[in-house]
Design an enzyme around this catalytic site. Sequence first.
Site, PDB file in Angstrom:
ATOM      1  N   ARG A   1       1.096   6.431  16.992  1.00 42.09           N
ATOM      2  CA  ARG A   1       0.890   7.417  15.926  1.00 42.09           C
ATOM      3  C   ARG A   1       1.480   8.790  16.222  1.00 42.09           C
ATOM      4  NH1 ARG A   1       0.952   3.033  13.652  1.00 42.09           N
ATOM      5  NH2 ARG A   1      -0.938   2.187  12.699  1.00 42.09           N
TER       6      ARG A   1
ATOM      7  N   ASP B   1      -6.681   6.113  12.457  1.00 39.12           N
ATOM      8  CA  ASP B   1      -5.293   6.538  12.288  1.00 39.12           C
ATOM      9  C   ASP B   1      -5.161   7.829  11.495  1.00 39.12           C
ATOM     10  OD1 ASP B   1      -4.077   4.656  13.833  1.00 39.12           O
ATOM     11  OD2 ASP B   1      -3.596   3.300  12.196  1.00 39.12           O
TER      12      ASP B   1
ATOM     13  N   SER C   1      -5.837  -7.657   8.279  1.00 31.92           N
ATOM     14  CA  SER C   1      -4.835  -6.588   8.284  1.00 31.92           C
ATOM     15  C   SER C   1      -4.158  -6.550   9.642  1.00 31.92           C
ATOM     16  CB  SER C   1      -5.522  -5.252   7.996  1.00 31.92           C
ATOM     17  OG  SER C   1      -4.619  -4.180   8.152  1.00 31.92           O
TER      18      SER C   1
ATOM     19  N   ASP D   1       0.813  -1.212   0.000  1.00 32.93           N
ATOM     20  CA  ASP D   1       0.000   0.000   0.000  1.00 32.93           C
ATOM     21  C   ASP D   1       0.849   1.266   0.000  1.00 32.93           C
ATOM     22  OD1 ASP D   1      -2.092  -1.720   0.022  1.00 32.93           O
ATOM     23  OD2 ASP D   1      -2.899  -1.121   1.959  1.00 32.93           O
TER      24      ASP D   1
END
Length: 409
Positions: free
Chosen positions: A99, A128, A182, A17
């Site tokens: 993050r 996110d 995922s 990705d």
Amino acid sequence: MTKAPKKVVLAYSGGLDTSIILKWLKTEYDCEVVTFTADLGQGEELEPARAKAEMLGVAPENIYIEDLREEFVRDFVFPMFRANALYEGLYLLGTSIARPLISKRLVEIAAQTGADAVAHGATGKGNDQVRFELSAYALNPEIKVIAPWREWDLTSRTRLLEFAEANQIPIAKDKRGEAPFSVDANLLHTSSEGKVLEDPAVDAPDYVYQRTVNPEDAPDQPEIIEISFEKGDAVAINGQAMSPATILTELNTYGGRHGIGRLDFVENRFVGMKSRGIYETPGGTLLLEAHRGIEQITLDSGAGHLKDSLMPRYAELIYNGFWFSPEREMLQALIDKSQEHVSGTVRLKLYKGHVRTIGRWSDHSLYSEAHVTFEEDAGAYDQKDAAGFIQLNALRLKLIAARNRRVKS
């Protein structure tokens, strides 16, 4: 965006990705791309990301691969664990807490390299995107943020693969089919969601779990370990001093082999939908149990109860992406003040998916055996004092009861 960026710093994993995003940025904006790959303890070899970025046309001097494990645990995980933070009472915030650090470095690298934008690979459905962008704007209000998943027309796995093939982007063989789920991973946890996990009524397949053995297959003998704390932070295991990242790594090993730290959780995302995830936080689960254990004897009840009442708000701020907000920093100051005497050692017993505190001691302990003993207390506590205490606390209840009796009559 009204003005195309000239240079973009991309949070780059080296996976399909973000490799597609890298090429898309260069194609869509005709801009220079800087890649940033953070080692947060995800357990993967990161050097292949360098080779892949170079293959996709990124200049060597524009490829940043950094080991941030110590900073991650010291400056983000440990402060969070001082609060015993749990989102919705269960989730140890493993993805959420990573993050802000990634965003911090994106913004710093943008300043170093003269980039005018940063980019991430988060989708438009998840949390996110919010966490990355709120953190980036808090650190640099002028920064531009590019979120390709909200801009491009590559809206299916098939179209992504077609774009990859058309641009000679290597595709792992297992990516040609439907990925089973995922995964996000760092030193604190693994998070798995999507595909085979989307129906919350169906038990997660055992192959989803990566860091923990099935509790039923864990050792038949319990294991005892001791964790020592100074001012709320773990500093040693079994008497051996270690760095923050090393401590969490070791605790992951202990917890993993006993099947500790699994969570099947349906959470409320900040963007409004519910999401089912499978989390593994073996070391964090041990750390939380031990931290609460040492607080039991070192933290005053008033301070502890206030801290516990604020914890849900603190956890929600982290989950929603407000790590760099003034309210989170204010709460952190309060939490850190509460930890001044949270030092000592906790003994844990690990057995088949469970951990429990079986001992705790500290030079800073508030526990007084003389006061709580059922034996003769040598005058440490006068039980007659309790009568007045009860009468004063009962006064308002008596007045309410008398009023209610009078009104009814």
